[in-house]
Design an enzyme around this catalytic site. Structure first.
Site, PDB file in Angstrom:
ATOM      1  N   THR A 105       0.857  -1.191   0.000  1.00 36.57           N
ATOM      2  CA  THR A 105       0.000   0.000   0.000  1.00 36.57           C
ATOM      3  C   THR A 105       0.888   1.235   0.000  1.00 36.57           C
ATOM      4  O   THR A 105       1.789   1.350   0.826  1.00 36.57           O
ATOM      5  CB  THR A 105      -0.885  -0.011   1.254  1.00 36.57           C
ATOM      6  OG1 THR A 105      -1.709  -1.175   1.212  1.00 36.57           O
ATOM      7  CG2 THR A 105      -1.764   1.231   1.326  1.00 36.57           C
ATOM      8  N   LYS A 181      -6.860   1.795  -3.502  1.00 31.05           N
ATOM      9  CA  LYS A 181      -6.532   1.150  -2.227  1.00 31.05           C
ATOM     10  C   LYS A 181      -6.559   2.175  -1.092  1.00 31.05           C
ATOM     11  O   LYS A 181      -7.044   1.868   0.008  1.00 31.05           O
ATOM     12  CB  LYS A 181      -5.145   0.490  -2.308  1.00 31.05           C
ATOM     13  CG  LYS A 181      -4.676  -0.207  -1.020  1.00 31.05           C
ATOM     14  CD  LYS A 181      -5.498  -1.441  -0.702  1.00 31.05           C
ATOM     15  CE  LYS A 181      -5.218  -2.025   0.685  1.00 31.05           C
ATOM     16  NZ  LYS A 181      -3.918  -2.673   0.820  1.00 31.05           N
ATOM     17  N   LYS A 249       0.292   3.585   9.652  1.00 28.14           N
ATOM     18  CA  LYS A 249       0.925   3.788   8.340  1.00 28.14           C
ATOM     19  C   LYS A 249      -0.085   4.255   7.285  1.00 28.14           C
ATOM     20  O   LYS A 249       0.100   5.287   6.642  1.00 28.14           O
ATOM     21  CB  LYS A 249       1.565   2.471   7.903  1.00 28.14           C
ATOM     22  CG  LYS A 249       2.053   2.429   6.467  1.00 28.14           C
ATOM     23  CD  LYS A 249       2.746   1.100   6.141  1.00 28.14           C
ATOM     24  CE  LYS A 249       1.802  -0.087   6.036  1.00 28.14           C
ATOM     25  NZ  LYS A 249       0.967  -0.084   4.800  1.00 28.14           N
TER      26      LYS A 249
END
Lengths: 311, 311
Positions: A105, A181, A249
C-alpha cells in the site's frame, strides 16, 4: 520430473516478502503450477516457505534472476523502493520484459514514480495493491486493485489468476490502483475506529455487548469492519490479525496525500490520532481492534477479557 | 360495518406524528386490522392520512382518548415530552392501562425519566426507537429496538407486530432501547461522513466514481451507509430521504451523552462538525449525503450533478 518441466511451461515467478500475505501468495502461485522462488530479509520466513515445499533464495538478486514475474509484497513504499533500487536492488537484474507487480500500500504518486523508473529499464510495472487478509491470500482468493499497461497485465496474468478471486482492472497507468486502495484504507481505518468507539461506549453504558453486535450487524449502523473486528473485542482476543501499526501507516499516507492536495479529511485525521494513541500506549503490534481497549482505558469502561471468556 | 366491528376487536390505537415514518406506521397498524386514529400538528399531514382511508383527529386529546396503544413518532425528546406533559399533553387523558410507545430517538436518561412519569399515572411506557426508513415503515417492516416492562410489551404487541419485521426485546427498563439506538446512530452518522469524505476524495483525484463504488462495496471498506448513500452522490440527487439536520440532532445527543459520562467520542465529534458545517452552508434540509457536496466545496473536487446524469 515431469511436474518440474510442466511448471517451467507456466512461467517463472519470484515473491519478495514472505509475511502473512506474501507467504500465502507464494503458495497460491506455486499451487497454480508456476515455478516460484521466495525471498524475505528474515531468513526464518524463507525457511518456513521451504518447509512447506517451496524454493527459497538466500539473496534478493538470486530470487529474481530467472523470473518472468516478480511479486513484491513488502510493508511500504520505502521497502518497495529499496527492493528495486537500494544497494541490493533488483531493477538491474530482472529479465528484459519481466513484470514487477507491486502490492504494498502506498501513495499513488510514489507508485507513478516507481513505475516510470522501472519502465525506463525495459521492464513492466503493475500497480497491484491487495485486499483480503492472510486466509484469503493462502487460498488464492485475494482482491487485487490493479492498474498498468496492457503489457504489464499480460505478463502478470498467470500470477494474478493464481493469487486473486477478483482482479479489478482500473486503468492503464500506475497510481490508479494505489489510489483505489487508499480510498478503501481511509474507510476501513475510520470504520474500525468507529466500531471501537461504539462498542466501548456501549460497554460504558452497561449494555449487553453480544446483543449490541446482533442488533447493529442487522441495522443501518453496520460496516464490514464492525462485523469483522467486534468479535475480537467480545472474545477479549487481541492477537494481531492486522496490527494497529498498519493503520498508523495507511491513515498516515491518506493524511499526507490529502494535505498535499489541499483536501480536508477530519474523519481520517481523528481516527489516525486514536491509532497513534493506541500505539503510544503500547498496543502498536496488537490487533487493530485494540482501539476498543484504548477507549476503555480512557473512560473506565469494562470490556470482556480472554480469561473470563474461557471460564 | 363488519370490518369496523372486527377492527375494534383487535384493539384501538393512535399514532401521534404523521411524518414520513409515522404515516407509514399508521398505515401498517390500520392494515393489520386495528382501529387507528392519526394526529399531527400539521393539519396537512392529518389530511393526507384521511385521504388514504385513515381516520384523523383535530386535536391531540381526541386522538388518544379511546386508544389502548399510543404510538408517538415525533422528532425528538422535547416534542415527546410536550405530547405527554405539555399544555395540550395527553398523559392525563390516556385510558388506564394503555401503553405509550415512544419511537423518537432520544437520550436514554430522558427515556427513563419519561417512563417513570408515565408509569406513575397507571400507564405503561415502551421505549421503542425505530430503524429502517420510510419505505419500510409503509410496508410494516421496521426494526424496533425496544425495552420496557412485560406489561408494556404485552399491551403494545398488536402495534409492534404490525409495524415491524423485527422487534428486539432488549430489557425490562426504558432507556435500553434508546441506548441501542444511539449506538446505531453514532455508527450511522460517522459512516455517512466517512463515505462522503472518501467519495469526494476519490473525485478530487479524478477516479472513476462508479468504479470506486463497485470496488468498495465488494471490499473491507464497505458499510451499510456507503452502499446506501453514495448512489445519491453518483446521481447528483440530494432530495432529502434523511436530512443533514437529523444527524445534527442525533450526533448532538451522542456527544451530550458521552460528555456527561466522561467518554471521549473523537470520531462522532469530527462527524458532527461536518454536519454542522453542511447545515451552516445551507444544506440542513437536504439529504445527508450532501456532506459529499460540502467536501467538494471545501476542496474544489467535482462531483456528478443531476443535469449531467440526465443527458
Amino acid at each position: 520430473m515431469s511436474v518440474h518441466v510442466e511448471n517451467r511451461g507456466r512461467g517463472t515467478a519470484a515473491v519478495i516478502g514472505l509475511g502473512a500475505m506474501g507467504l500465502g501468495m507464494a503458495q497460491s502461485i506455486k499451487r497454480a503450477g508456476l515455478d516460484v522462488t521466495g525471498y524475505d530479509v528474515a531468513q526464518a520466513a524463507v525457511e518456513r516457505f521451504v518447509t512447506e515445499g517451496g524454493r527459497g533464495a538466500g539473496a534478493l538478486r538470486e530470487a529474481v534472476r530467472d523470473a518472468d514475474i516478480v511479486v513484491c509484497v513488502v510493508v511500504n513504499a520505502a521497502q518497495t523502493e529499496a527492493v528495486l533500487f537500494g544497494p541490493d536492488g533488483i531493477a538491474g537484474d530482472m529479465k528484459p520484459g519481466a513484470v514487477f507487480v507491486s502490492s504494498a500500500t502506498m501513495d499513488p504518486a510514489v507508485a507513478r514514480r516507481l513505475s516510470e523508473k522501472v519502465e525506463a529499464l525495459g521492464l513492466h510495472y503493475l500497480d497491484a495493491p491487495i485486499s483480503g487478509g492472510a486466509a484469503r491470500a493462502a487460498r488464492g482468493e485475494l482482491t487485487i486493485m490493479a492498474s498498468g499497461s496492457a503489457e504489464a497485465f499480460a505478463a502478470a496474468r498467470p500470477a494474478l489468476d493464481a493469487m486473486a478471486a477478483k482482479v479489478y482492472e482500473l486503468g492503464d497507468a500506475a497510481g490508479t490502483g494505489a489510489a483505489f486502495k487508499m480510498i478503501n484504507q481511509l474507510l476501513a481505518g475510520v470504520h474500525i475506529a468507529a466500531a471501537c468507539e461504539a462498542i466501548s461506549f456501549a460497554a460504558k453504558q452497561g449494555l449487553d455487548l453480544g446483543k449490541v453486535y446482533e442488533v447493529i450487524t442487522a441495522s443501518a449502523g453496520n460496516s464490514w469492519m464492525f462485523e469483522n473486528r467486534v468479535p475480537h473485542v467480545l472474545a477479549g482476543d487481541y492477537t494481531p490479525l492486522s496490527a494497529i501499526e498498519i493503520f498508523v501507516k495507511d491513515l498516515g499516507i491518506v493524511q499526507d496525500m490529502a494535505r498535499s492536495e489541499r483536501y480536508p479529511v477530519p474523519l481520517a485525521a481523528a481516527a489516525l490520532q486514536m491509532y497513534l494513541a493506541a500505539a503510544g500506549a503500547g498496543m502498536g503490534r496488537d490487533d487493530d481492534s485494540s482501539l476498543a481497549r484504548l477507549y476503555a482505558q480512557l473512560s473506565g469502561a469494562t470490556l470482556p477479557d480472554a480469561n473470563s471468556q474461557k471460564e
